[in-house]
Design a protein around this motif. Structure first.
Motif, mmCIF file in Angstrom:
data_model
loop_
_atom_site.group_PDB
_atom_site.id
_atom_site.type_symbol
_atom_site.label_atom_id
_atom_site.label_comp_id
_atom_site.label_asym_id
_atom_site.label_seq_id
_atom_site.Cartn_x
_atom_site.Cartn_y
_atom_site.Cartn_z
ATOM 1 N N SER A 3 -25.639 -43.289 13.126
ATOM 2 C CA SER A 3 -25.625 -43.753 14.498
ATOM 3 C C SER A 3 -24.267 -43.472 15.128
ATOM 4 C CB SER A 3 -25.936 -45.246 14.544
ATOM 5 O OG SER A 3 -24.843 -45.981 14.029
ATOM 6 N N LYS A 4 -24.244 -43.482 16.462
ATOM 7 C CA LYS A 4 -22.998 -43.238 17.184
ATOM 8 C C LYS A 4 -21.956 -44.308 16.860
ATOM 9 C CE LYS A 4 -21.190 -42.379 21.773
ATOM 10 N NZ LYS A 4 -21.448 -42.333 23.205
ATOM 11 N N SER A 5 -22.385 -45.580 16.810
ATOM 12 C CA SER A 5 -21.435 -46.651 16.515
ATOM 13 C C SER A 5 -20.895 -46.538 15.088
ATOM 14 C CB SER A 5 -22.064 -48.021 16.742
ATOM 15 O OG SER A 5 -23.142 -48.228 15.876
ATOM 16 N N MET A 6 -21.723 -46.092 14.145
ATOM 17 C CA MET A 6 -21.271 -45.891 12.766
ATOM 18 C C MET A 6 -20.206 -44.796 12.727
ATOM 19 S SD MET A 6 -21.511 -46.620 9.450
ATOM 20 C CE MET A 6 -23.075 -47.172 8.866
ATOM 21 N N GLU A 7 -20.426 -43.710 13.457
ATOM 22 C CA GLU A 7 -19.450 -42.618 13.490
ATOM 23 C C GLU A 7 -18.140 -43.084 14.115
ATOM 24 O OE1 GLU A 7 -19.651 -39.684 11.897
ATOM 25 O OE2 GLU A 7 -21.534 -40.523 11.163
ATOM 26 N N GLU A 8 -18.208 -43.855 15.201
ATOM 27 C CA GLU A 8 -17.000 -44.381 15.835
ATOM 28 C C GLU A 8 -16.254 -45.307 14.866
ATOM 29 O OE1 GLU A 8 -18.340 -46.238 19.438
ATOM 30 O OE2 GLU A 8 -18.802 -44.323 20.379
ATOM 31 N N HIS A 9 -17.004 -46.114 14.147
ATOM 32 C CA HIS A 9 -16.435 -47.040 13.173
ATOM 33 C C HIS A 9 -15.717 -46.261 12.063
ATOM 34 C CE1 HIS A 9 -16.190 -51.058 11.556
ATOM 35 N NE2 HIS A 9 -16.640 -50.648 10.397
ATOM 36 N N LYS A 10 -16.369 -45.199 11.576
ATOM 37 C CA LYS A 10 -15.759 -44.371 10.531
ATOM 38 C C LYS A 10 -14.480 -43.700 11.019
ATOM 39 C CE LYS A 10 -19.499 -42.725 7.605
ATOM 40 N NZ LYS A 10 -20.248 -41.510 7.275
ATOM 41 N N ASN A 11 -14.469 -43.313 12.304
ATOM 42 C CA ASN A 11 -13.295 -42.640 12.853
ATOM 43 C C ASN A 11 -12.065 -43.540 12.857
ATOM 44 O OD1 ASN A 11 -14.687 -40.273 13.262
ATOM 45 N ND2 ASN A 11 -15.179 -40.716 15.401
ATOM 46 N N GLN A 12 -12.239 -44.847 12.791
ATOM 47 C CA GLN A 12 -11.126 -45.792 12.764
ATOM 48 C C GLN A 12 -10.670 -46.093 11.332
ATOM 49 O OE1 GLN A 12 -12.626 -49.177 14.858
ATOM 50 N NE2 GLN A 12 -12.988 -48.041 16.735
ATOM 51 N N SER A 13 -11.257 -45.428 10.376
ATOM 52 C CA SER A 13 -10.950 -45.665 8.963
ATOM 53 C C SER A 13 -9.751 -44.842 8.523
ATOM 54 C CB SER A 13 -12.165 -45.293 8.102
ATOM 55 O OG SER A 13 -13.275 -46.061 8.479
ATOM 56 N N PRO A 14 -9.070 -45.267 7.444
ATOM 57 C CA PRO A 14 -7.938 -44.479 6.947
ATOM 58 C C PRO A 14 -8.388 -43.085 6.512
ATOM 59 C CG PRO A 14 -8.414 -46.354 5.485
ATOM 60 C CD PRO A 14 -9.336 -46.444 6.645
ATOM 61 N N LEU A 15 -7.532 -42.105 6.786
ATOM 62 C CA LEU A 15 -7.887 -40.724 6.480
ATOM 63 C C LEU A 15 -7.499 -40.321 5.061
ATOM 64 C CD1 LEU A 15 -6.834 -39.039 9.835
ATOM 65 C CD2 LEU A 15 -9.132 -39.699 9.084
ATOM 66 N N LYS A 16 -6.403 -40.884 4.559
ATOM 67 C CA LYS A 16 -5.920 -40.503 3.229
ATOM 68 C C LYS A 16 -5.983 -41.718 2.317
ATOM 69 C CE LYS A 16 -2.392 -37.815 1.036
ATOM 70 N NZ LYS A 16 -1.841 -36.528 1.326
ATOM 71 N N ILE A 17 -6.713 -41.585 1.230
ATOM 72 C CA ILE A 17 -6.939 -42.680 0.284
ATOM 73 C C ILE A 17 -6.208 -42.354 -1.015
ATOM 74 C CG2 ILE A 17 -8.720 -43.963 -0.971
ATOM 75 C CD1 ILE A 17 -8.904 -44.147 2.138
ATOM 76 N N LYS A 18 -5.669 -43.392 -1.666
ATOM 77 C CA LYS A 18 -5.034 -43.225 -2.975
ATOM 78 C C LYS A 18 -6.093 -43.459 -4.048
ATOM 79 C CE LYS A 18 -0.480 -44.455 -1.407
ATOM 80 N NZ LYS A 18 0.678 -45.335 -1.559
ATOM 81 N N VAL A 19 -6.270 -42.455 -4.916
ATOM 82 C CA VAL A 19 -7.369 -42.457 -5.874
ATOM 83 C C VAL A 19 -6.858 -42.342 -7.308
ATOM 84 C CG1 VAL A 19 -9.507 -41.280 -6.551
ATOM 85 C CG2 VAL A 19 -8.811 -41.290 -4.150
ATOM 86 N N GLY A 20 -7.476 -43.112 -8.187
ATOM 87 C CA GLY A 20 -7.262 -42.984 -9.624
ATOM 88 C C GLY A 20 -8.533 -42.414 -10.248
ATOM 89 N N ILE A 21 -8.381 -41.613 -11.280
ATOM 90 C CA ILE A 21 -9.518 -40.987 -11.957
ATOM 91 C C ILE A 21 -9.416 -41.280 -13.450
ATOM 92 C CG2 ILE A 21 -10.707 -38.819 -12.496
ATOM 93 C CD1 ILE A 21 -9.356 -37.667 -9.919
ATOM 94 N N ILE A 22 -10.526 -41.751 -14.027
ATOM 95 C CA ILE A 22 -10.577 -42.011 -15.471
ATOM 96 C C ILE A 22 -11.789 -41.306 -16.044
ATOM 97 C CG2 ILE A 22 -10.816 -43.736 -17.295
ATOM 98 C CD1 ILE A 22 -9.655 -45.815 -15.344
ATOM 99 N N THR A 23 -11.562 -40.491 -17.053
ATOM 100 C CA THR A 23 -12.662 -39.910 -17.829
ATOM 101 C C THR A 23 -12.743 -40.684 -19.134
ATOM 102 O OG1 THR A 23 -12.398 -37.703 -16.875
ATOM 103 C CG2 THR A 23 -13.498 -37.837 -19.020
#
Length: 181
Positions: A3-23
């Motif tokens: 939906s349009k409101s979902m896309e607008e909501h996502k656009n206000q989200s942080p662009l760069k996330i700090k990620v950890g990876i475990i195998t």
């Protein structure tokens, strides 16, 4: 598709996330002993699943930690704590999600969840079902919130990891935004 409101909501989200990876893999960890959570620029060639996660995220997000550990609950908990302490907002694990005796990921992380993201596992199994048929019921892929950190547990197979990343990657910023509100 959204939906349009979902896309607008996502656009206000942080662009760069700090990620950890475990195998989680007994055999792969035997080959590479990691005693602490050091950043590794390139997963070893035999860790295709870890490599898929890293390569799908490193262009847009920051990989703060990557580790290969044996299927051991205590070691998994220790690594989760270290990665969170290193700033990981999302920790994605691969492996240890099956129904074998050594598969401990789900039993280890689900008690930590303050909130479980049932929709992730449901979508993952639905998409797997479309490809694999009823064998998809063996998947225990899951995600949930722990101490303002999102934990995502993916199966160990490269195809399953590709599917899981396809589902979760577009929502990473959106998920982090909601966890911190």
């Amino acid at each position: 598709m959204g939906s349009k409101s979902m896309e607008e909501h996502k656009n206000q989200s942080p662009l760069k996330i700090k990620v950890g990876i475990i195998t989680l893999s007994d055999s792969k960890s035997d080959q590479r002993r990691f005693e602490d959570s050091k950043i590794k620029n390139v997963p070893p060639n035999d860790d295709l699943s870890g490599k898929i996660i890293m390569e799908s995220l490193e262009d847009k997000h920051e990989i703060v930690s990557y580790n290969i550990i044996p299927d051991d609950a205590e070691l998994l908990l220790k690594n989760l704590d270290k990665m969170r302490d290193n700033g990981a907002e999302i920790i994605i694990s691969t492996g240890g999600t099956g129904i074998g005796k050594r598969d401990i990921t789900i039993e280890t992380i689900t008690p930590l969840f303050k909130k479980e993201l049932n929709g992730f596992g449901e979508i993952f199994r639905y998409e797997s079902y479309k490809e694999l048929g009823t064998g998809a019921m063996l998947s225990r892929a899951t995600a949930g919130v722990w101490k303002e950190t999102l934990l995502v547990a993916l199966p160990g197979s490269p195809n399953a990891v590709q599917l899981g990343m396809k589902i979760i990657k577009p929502e990473l910023g959106h998920l982090v935004k909601h966890m911190k509100n």
